[in-house]
Design a protein around this motif. Structure first.
Motif, PDB file in Angstrom:
ATOM      1  N   ARG A 265      13.126   0.265  13.697  1.00 44.55           N
ATOM      2  CA  ARG A 265      12.410  -0.531  12.943  1.00 44.55           C
ATOM      3  C   ARG A 265      12.687  -1.812  13.348  1.00 44.55           C
ATOM      4  NH1 ARG A 265      15.377   3.230  10.126  1.00 44.55           N
ATOM      5  NH2 ARG A 265      14.137   5.074   8.929  1.00 44.55           N
TER       6      ARG A 265
ATOM      7  N   LEU B 238      15.074   5.576  -0.273  1.00 45.82           N
ATOM      8  CA  LEU B 238      14.543   6.806  -0.005  1.00 45.82           C
ATOM      9  C   LEU B 238      15.613   7.518   1.223  1.00 45.82           C
ATOM     10  CD1 LEU B 238      12.298   8.606   1.201  1.00 45.82           C
ATOM     11  CD2 LEU B 238      11.740   6.840   2.816  1.00 45.82           C
TER      12      LEU B 238
ATOM     13  N   HIS C  55      18.849  -0.212   6.226  1.00 47.21           N
ATOM     14  CA  HIS C  55      17.630   0.703   6.310  1.00 47.21           C
ATOM     15  C   HIS C  55      17.448   0.739   7.856  1.00 47.21           C
ATOM     16  CE1 HIS C  55      14.402   3.211   5.436  1.00 47.21           C
ATOM     17  NE2 HIS C  55      13.636   2.593   5.830  1.00 47.21           N
TER      18      HIS C  55
ATOM     19  N   GLY D 134      13.372   9.044   9.130  1.00 49.32           N
ATOM     20  CA  GLY D 134      12.339   8.444   9.272  1.00 49.32           C
ATOM     21  C   GLY D 134      11.332   8.524  10.545  1.00 49.32           C
TER      22      GLY D 134
ATOM     23  N   ILE E 105       7.828  10.669  11.107  1.00 49.54           N
ATOM     24  CA  ILE E 105       6.600  10.056  12.261  1.00 49.54           C
ATOM     25  C   ILE E 105       6.500  11.073  13.401  1.00 49.54           C
ATOM     26  CG2 ILE E 105       6.359   8.293  13.863  1.00 49.54           C
ATOM     27  CD1 ILE E 105       8.096   6.279  12.172  1.00 49.54           C
TER      28      ILE E 105
ATOM     29  N   SER F 241       4.129   7.254   9.214  1.00 44.78           N
ATOM     30  CA  SER F 241       5.702   6.896   8.739  1.00 44.78           C
ATOM     31  C   SER F 241       5.539   7.514   7.167  1.00 44.78           C
ATOM     32  CB  SER F 241       6.200   5.884   8.808  1.00 44.78           C
ATOM     33  OG  SER F 241       5.409   4.813   7.910  1.00 44.78           O
ATOM     34  N   SER F 242       6.731   7.878   6.513  1.00 46.31           N
ATOM     35  CA  SER F 242       6.658   8.344   5.368  1.00 46.31           C
ATOM     36  C   SER F 242       5.846   7.497   4.279  1.00 46.31           C
ATOM     37  CB  SER F 242       8.057   8.383   4.732  1.00 46.31           C
ATOM     38  OG  SER F 242       8.534   7.259   4.869  1.00 46.31           O
TER      39      SER F 242
HETATM   40  C1  LMR Z   1      11.265   5.704   6.700  1.00 52.96           C
HETATM   41  O1  LMR Z   1      12.448   5.676   6.499  1.00 52.96           O
HETATM   42  O2  LMR Z   1      10.728   6.740   6.471  1.00 52.96           O
HETATM   43  C2  LMR Z   1      10.592   4.480   6.913  1.00 52.96           C
HETATM   44  O3  LMR Z   1      11.439   3.422   6.960  1.00 52.96           O
HETATM   45  C3  LMR Z   1       9.451   4.395   7.909  1.00 52.96           C
HETATM   46  C4  LMR Z   1      10.144   4.527   9.365  1.00 52.96           C
HETATM   47  O4  LMR Z   1       9.832   3.697  10.101  1.00 52.96           O
HETATM   48  O5  LMR Z   1      11.069   5.229   9.530  1.00 52.96           O
END
Ligand code: LMR
Ligand code: NAD
Length: 329
Positions: free
Chosen positions: A98, A158, A187, A227, A231, A237-238
């Motif tokens: 990310r 999430l 995150h 995440g 993907i 992505s989600s």
């Molecule tokens: C997720 O956690 O699903 C999002 O942050 C998208 C990603 O890039 O993983």
């Protein structure tokens, strides 16, 4: 009838917004007695798609949706906003982390932070979803100096939801039996889903689930990498789960947290009770006294395993902050 609240959502033509906007309009964000004016922002080139989304919102006939406006300009979209959900940003593709998005996405939050400062309500509550959300939130907050810093949060809900599902499945209990699960830090792939302080069916997790090896390895990696796994599986992505988490995040902040519970939110680390460096947007266990008035829950214990992981996620956030120091001056 309550006074209308103005809710701005960025990235309105994107895939998260395609779930999120309809749930907001349905009353899932602010309650089924709260009329809403939706203000939807996307890049000027996406305005045709936005108009299509507006048609669909109209065609739902949501009783609470009193007004819809679209714009390609944050200074217009954020005018008088009570809530701003910043979703609009590039998503990563396969093989990326990310933080690889920082160069492209970071600058969005300079412009939008300035717009929030100029035109939003001074009591606006801002949630950053666009990745990397912790550091984007820091950038945004920096450019909105007239808005109290407590009103900026970034989304790790999430990850919390993912962790709860995995723990319930492993312990073979209903998902509602799992509580006090928090995400520490970023995150990102260094985030720390905390199983040490978690509870299952009202008891400390280790009384119900003796699976330390699984918890330290499979569980943590699963949540950290979920995440990427989405993907890989979807090619995108989600989206619906991210929209659902954004709703849960705002609802948790708006409502008084029931005694003994907490939720994860990435918030400014200044003066935190865990000795994490100041000046980061770091995910902590939080409670709310209602209407966005959150507090970090103190006194959770870290064992040496957790502490090492939490220090690694802190280090990563310090590095991300360094990477964007030109956007923080
Ligand atoms: C997720 O956690 O699903 C999002 O942050 C998208 C990603 O890039 O993983
Ligand atoms: P998407 O590409 O489907 O939609 C993004 C939308 O944002 C597009 O319509 C794009 O035109 C718009 N946009 C880009 N720059 C903008 C700007 N400056 N102003 C307004 N709109 C702009 O992406 P998506 O799947 O909806 O994901 C959006 C973001 O959310 C991504 O960064 C993704 O990584 C992030 N995300 C975060 C979490 C989380 O848990 N924090 C979860 C899922 C996705």
């Amino acid at each position: 009838m309550k006074q209308v609240k103005r809710v701005a959502v960025t990235g309105g033509a994107g895939q998260i917004a395609y779930s999120l906007l309809f749930r907001i309009a349905n009353g899932d964000l602010l309650g089924d007695d709260q009329p809403i004016a939706l203000s939807i922002l996307d890049l000027p080139k996406a305005v045709d798609e936005l108009n299509g989304v507006v048609m669909e919102l109209q065609d739902c006939g949501f009783p609470l949706l009193k007004e819809i406006s679209v714009s390609g300009d944050p200074n217009e979209a954020f005018e008088g906003a009570d809530f701003i959900l910043q979703v609009g940003a590039k998503p990563r593709g396969p093989g990326m982390e990310r933080k690889d998005l920082l160069a492209d996405n970071g600058k969005i939050f300079v412009e939008q932070g300035k717009a929030i400062n100029s035109v939003a309500s001074k009591s606006v509550q801002v949630l950053v979803v666009g990745n990397p959300c912790n550091t984007n939130c820091l950038i945004c907050m920096h450019h909105a100096p007239d808005i109290p810093k407590k009103q900026f949060t970034a989304m790790t809900r999430l990850d919390q939801n993912r962790a709860i599902f995995q723990l319930a499945a492993q312990a073979k209990v209903d998902i509602t039996e799992v509580g006090r699960v928090c995400i520490w830090g970023n995150h990102s792939a260094t985030q720390v889903p905390d199983f040490v302080n978690a509870m299952i069916a009202g008891q400390p997790l280790d009384k119900v689930l003796s699976a330390r090896g699984w918890l330290e390895n499979d569980f943590i990696q699963h949540v950290q990498q979920r995440g990427s796994a989405v993907i890989k599986a979807r090619g995108k992505s989600s989206a619906a789960s991210a929209a659902n988490a954004a709703i849960g995040h705002v609802v948790s902040l708006q409502q008084q947290t029931p005694k003994g519970h907490f939720f994860s939110s990435a918030v400014l680390s200044d003066g935190n009770p865990y000795g994490i460096s100041d000046g980061l947007i770091f995910s902590f266990p939080c409670i709310s006294h209602g209407e966005g008035n959150w507090e970090i829950v103190p006194h959770l214990e870290w064992d040496s395993f957790l502490e090492e992981k939490i220090r690694a996620t802190e280090k990563e956030l310090l590095e991300e902050r360094d990477l964007v120091k030109h956007l923080l001056s």
